[in-house]
Write a protein that holds these residues in place. Structure first.
Motif, short mmCIF file in Angstrom:
data_model
loop_
_atom_site.label_atom_id
_atom_site.label_comp_id
_atom_site.label_asym_id
_atom_site.label_seq_id
_atom_site.Cartn_x
_atom_site.Cartn_y
_atom_site.Cartn_z
N LYS A 185 0.83 -1.20 0.00
CA LYS A 185 0.00 0.00 0.00
C LYS A 185 0.86 1.25 0.00
N ASP A 186 1.93 1.24 0.79
CA ASP A 186 2.77 2.42 0.92
C ASP A 186 3.91 2.47 -0.10
N ASP A 187 4.56 1.35 -0.34
CA ASP A 187 5.79 1.37 -1.11
C ASP A 187 5.82 0.44 -2.32
N GLY A 188 4.79 -0.33 -2.55
CA GLY A 188 4.81 -1.33 -3.61
C GLY A 188 4.95 -0.75 -5.00
N PHE A 189 4.18 0.29 -5.29
CA PHE A 189 4.24 0.87 -6.63
C PHE A 189 5.61 1.48 -6.89
N THR A 190 6.13 2.23 -5.92
CA THR A 190 7.43 2.87 -6.10
C THR A 190 8.52 1.82 -6.29
N GLU A 191 8.46 0.74 -5.52
CA GLU A 191 9.45 -0.32 -5.68
C GLU A 191 9.36 -0.94 -7.06
N ALA A 192 8.16 -1.14 -7.56
CA ALA A 192 7.99 -1.71 -8.89
C ALA A 192 8.57 -0.79 -9.97
N GLU A 215 8.73 9.23 3.81
CA GLU A 215 10.12 9.03 4.21
C GLU A 215 11.05 9.01 2.99
N LEU A 216 10.65 8.30 1.96
CA LEU A 216 11.47 8.23 0.75
C LEU A 216 11.51 9.58 0.05
N ALA A 217 10.39 10.28 0.01
CA ALA A 217 10.36 11.60 -0.61
C ALA A 217 11.30 12.56 0.11
N TYR A 277 9.48 11.55 -11.08
CA TYR A 277 8.36 10.62 -11.08
C TYR A 277 8.38 9.74 -9.84
N VAL A 278 9.56 9.22 -9.51
CA VAL A 278 9.67 8.39 -8.31
C VAL A 278 9.39 9.22 -7.07
N ARG A 279 9.93 10.44 -7.02
CA ARG A 279 9.73 11.30 -5.85
C ARG A 279 8.26 11.65 -5.66
N CYS A 280 7.54 11.88 -6.74
CA CYS A 280 6.11 12.21 -6.64
C CYS A 280 5.29 11.03 -6.14
N ASN A 281 5.73 9.81 -6.42
CA ASN A 281 4.99 8.62 -6.02
C ASN A 281 5.53 7.97 -4.76
N ALA A 282 6.53 8.56 -4.15
CA ALA A 282 7.19 7.96 -2.99
C ALA A 282 6.42 8.23 -1.71
N SER A 283 6.66 7.36 -0.72
CA SER A 283 6.11 7.59 0.62
C SER A 283 6.83 8.80 1.21
N PHE A 297 14.01 11.71 1.80
CA PHE A 297 15.36 11.27 1.43
C PHE A 297 15.73 11.80 0.04
N MET A 298 14.81 11.70 -0.90
CA MET A 298 15.07 12.18 -2.25
C MET A 298 15.23 13.69 -2.28
N ASP A 299 14.52 14.39 -1.40
CA ASP A 299 14.72 15.83 -1.28
C ASP A 299 16.14 16.12 -0.82
N TYR A 300 16.65 15.32 0.12
CA TYR A 300 18.03 15.51 0.57
C TYR A 300 19.02 15.33 -0.58
N ILE A 301 18.72 14.44 -1.50
CA ILE A 301 19.59 14.25 -2.66
C ILE A 301 19.67 15.52 -3.49
N THR A 302 18.58 16.25 -3.59
CA THR A 302 18.56 17.48 -4.40
C THR A 302 19.30 18.64 -3.74
N TYR A 303 19.52 18.59 -2.44
CA TYR A 303 20.14 19.72 -1.73
C TYR A 303 21.55 19.99 -2.26
N GLY A 304 22.31 18.97 -2.56
CA GLY A 304 23.65 19.18 -3.11
C GLY A 304 23.61 19.95 -4.42
N TYR A 305 22.64 19.61 -5.27
CA TYR A 305 22.49 20.31 -6.53
C TYR A 305 22.02 21.75 -6.30
N MET A 306 21.15 21.95 -5.31
CA MET A 306 20.72 23.31 -4.98
C MET A 306 21.91 24.16 -4.54
N ILE A 307 22.75 23.59 -3.69
CA ILE A 307 23.93 24.32 -3.21
C ILE A 307 24.85 24.66 -4.38
#
Length: 168
Positions: A8-15, A89-91, A81-87, A93-103
């Motif tokens: 329910k929470d993570d199945g689609f994103t994992e697929a 917690e995962l969203a 696409y993955v970030r928009c469909n993520a739970s 984490f993915m936001d943290y990935i973008t911080y380096g690019y923002m800096i």
């Protein structure tokens, strides 16, 4: 109990991520790409993989910059696409990935502005994963404190930048 709600929470994103993983080039495909004599040969070899469609509408002769731009565009589209469909917690984490690019984008714009470079040229060089709404306004600031006060305070970078601007 957590396993009962996993799909329910993570199945689609994992697929989706498993689908992306299965599209990664295997050793044979990579070896074939290494033997290409031209960019057109590379396009031909990529057409039989999951990467075949992202260069199909590009005119010949193919340029290396075009390949780089299209690869980055594909990466950013799939990441978003993955970030928009993520739970949540995962969203996060993915936001943290973008911080380096923002800096990196903020530093690029600040140093470019200080050296009086063209703002539109600087904005084109910014990485798409690090773009945020008020990034273009950063180019009109005259110093780092103004940049923090005007717009960085509204970004996720604010808590990290705040320690350097105690009196801001």
């Amino acid at each position: 109990m957590e396993l009962l709600t996993f799909n329910k929470d993570d199945g689609f994103t994992e697929a989706v991520v498993r689908g992306y993983r299965s599209g990664i080039l295997d050793a044979a495909s990579y070896s074939n790409l290494g033997q290409c004599d031209s960019l057109e040969d590379m396009r031909m070899h990529l057409q039989v993989t999951d990467y075949g469609t992202f260069l199909q509408n590009e005119p010949s002769p193919l340029q290396t910059m075009t390949i780089s731009e299209k690869c980055t565009e594909k990466l950013v589209d799939e990441f978003n696409y993955v970030r928009c469909n993520a739970s949540s917690e995962l969203a996060k984490f993915m936001d943290y990935i973008t911080y380096g690019y923002m800096i990196d984008n903020v530093v690029l714009l600040l140093t470019g502005t200080l050296h009086e470079r063209d703002t539109s040229e600087l904005l084109e060089k910014c990485h798409p994963l690090g773009k945020f709404q008020s990034l273009a306004t950063l180019a009109i600031t005259t110093n780092a404190k103004d940049a923090y006060r005007l717009l960085l305070v509204d970004t996720p970078l604010a808590p990290h930048a705040h320690m350097h601007f105690n009196d801001a």
